[in-house]
Design an enzyme around this catalytic site. Sequence first.
Site, PDB file in Angstrom:
ATOM      1  N   PRO A  78       0.986  -1.337   0.032  1.00 45.23           N
ATOM      2  CA  PRO A  78       0.065  -0.015   0.185  1.00 45.23           C
ATOM      3  C   PRO A  78       0.909   1.355   0.092  1.00 45.23           C
ATOM      4  CG  PRO A  78      -1.016  -1.586   1.830  1.00 45.23           C
ATOM      5  CD  PRO A  78       0.406  -2.267   0.976  1.00 45.23           C
ATOM      6  N   CYS A  79       0.410   2.144  -0.712  1.00 45.39           N
ATOM      7  CA  CYS A  79       1.288   3.411  -1.077  1.00 45.39           C
ATOM      8  C   CYS A  79       0.639   4.604  -0.410  1.00 45.39           C
ATOM      9  CB  CYS A  79       1.251   3.737  -2.495  1.00 45.39           C
ATOM     10  SG  CYS A  79      -0.231   4.129  -3.211  1.00 45.39           S
ATOM     11  N   GLN A  80      -0.337   4.702   0.455  1.00 42.92           N
ATOM     12  CA  GLN A  80      -0.893   6.013   0.989  1.00 42.92           C
ATOM     13  C   GLN A  80       0.307   6.937   1.622  1.00 42.92           C
ATOM     14  OE1 GLN A  80      -2.027   2.765   1.600  1.00 42.92           O
ATOM     15  NE2 GLN A  80      -4.223   2.970   1.878  1.00 42.92           N
ATOM     16  N   TYR A  82       3.409   7.026   1.056  1.00 43.87           N
ATOM     17  CA  TYR A  82       4.221   7.681  -0.109  1.00 43.87           C
ATOM     18  C   TYR A  82       3.506   8.728  -0.898  1.00 43.87           C
ATOM     19  CZ  TYR A  82       6.414   3.300   1.662  1.00 43.87           C
ATOM     20  OH  TYR A  82       6.917   2.363   2.433  1.00 43.87           O
TER      21      TYR A  82
END
EC number: 2.1.1.37
Length: 468
Positions: A78-80, A82
Amino acid sequence: MFRRFPRGKAPDCYYDHIRGNITREQLFSHPDARNEAAESLAEAKNAELGKTPPEEIDRWISEALNGEQDWVLIGGPPCQAYSMAGRSRRTREDIEKFESDEKHFLYKEYLRIIQRFKPAVFIMENVKGMLSSTHGGGRIFERIMADLSAPNEGLEYEIRSLVSPGDSTTLKPADFVIEAERFGVPQGRHRVILFGIRSDVARATPELSSDPSRFSLGAENLPVSVGEALSGLPALRSRLSKESDSHEAWLRAMRETPKLLTGIDPRAAEAVRLQMEAAALRAKSHETAGAPFITHDFSQSTLRPRLRRWFLDERLGGVIQHETRSHMRSDIHRYFFASAYAKAIRVSPKVTQFPPALLPAHGNVRSDNVPFADRFRVQLADYPSSTVVAHIAKDGHYFIHPDPAQCRSLTVREAARLQTFPDNYYFAGNKTQQYTQVGNAVPPWLARRIATVVADFMHAAGKRQSRP
């Protein structure tokens, strides 16, 4: 389930389902699809990274591998944490919370799988913001690269780029960024993608040094524009929300907009007004707002041959999930202005270029430093689109159709085209869930190209390792 059938060999019942003629239950119980449906249900797992017990995940992976040692791990933690968009919204008060955000380290769940199962190759995808994200004074990307390069004692990986030669000892962080529009995707989607190769496999494959370009993506000479990607799809009108909807009411909302152009540069206003007049005439023929399935002939599409083969499916007999959202009258006015401006001036207008009468009712919209000044963004017909993201599920402001005569945001099918999903790919759930699935995906065309490179590498490595 669809991918379990050879290309072009899906049973008729699949098409009956995506056209809306039979239910999901009827599809999954149909004799022509029953076995494949059962296999798909057994294969798909619903787990939450970091919360589902690792033992359960390990059991699933062990069962799937069935003793195989040389396999490929593909994933994107998951990239939230970044996300540059998320970071730009963060206030000073949020910094402490951000520093303790556990999402920074969800990549460690991915790392744990590498440590436990030692894949021959891994592909890891994440947002470009990961390169500049920091935590505790250090760069997250450097920490991730160090962890992935040496996951365990005695276990090492070469981290390579799919677009630049070399390995992690010579490459710069930016070399790991894949700009999707350079590789046949009609979208400016820039993502960090790491190509990790277990060190023993890398040593057994001298082609990595002798012919490194073999295991890279080759750029396409002619980018795919929004206009080409959407070519052939039926023209639609948007719906009106919070009032009675009809074709005539929608046309009236469009005809009201030229009266609201005061307060901007007169030359721009005149150019926009001319575009609006021409668009309003064309809009008279756009009576339908679409449907879950529309019978349609794509013979007039201007898609280049490669795209025709990729997107179109004659067995489908039309287009699925191509129906418009409902928009408030005030947003109809804004969309009509923005799309007409983009067509006339060849750039999507910033909020600061909107006529005062069309400004949204936000307290800071008239300030000198407007946050998200491109909150109404037209996807220009002659260029690849901006990044299609999951936010498209919330509203269509960032994804306004380039044709002013349609005066609306993109449909699920149009967003799927920009993501390069073939037209016969069906998105389950309600419309919000469908948009979310589209926005969260890696473009299938790019995924296929990456898979081709990885398959070629595994073939080369396998031949080398199998020699006596």
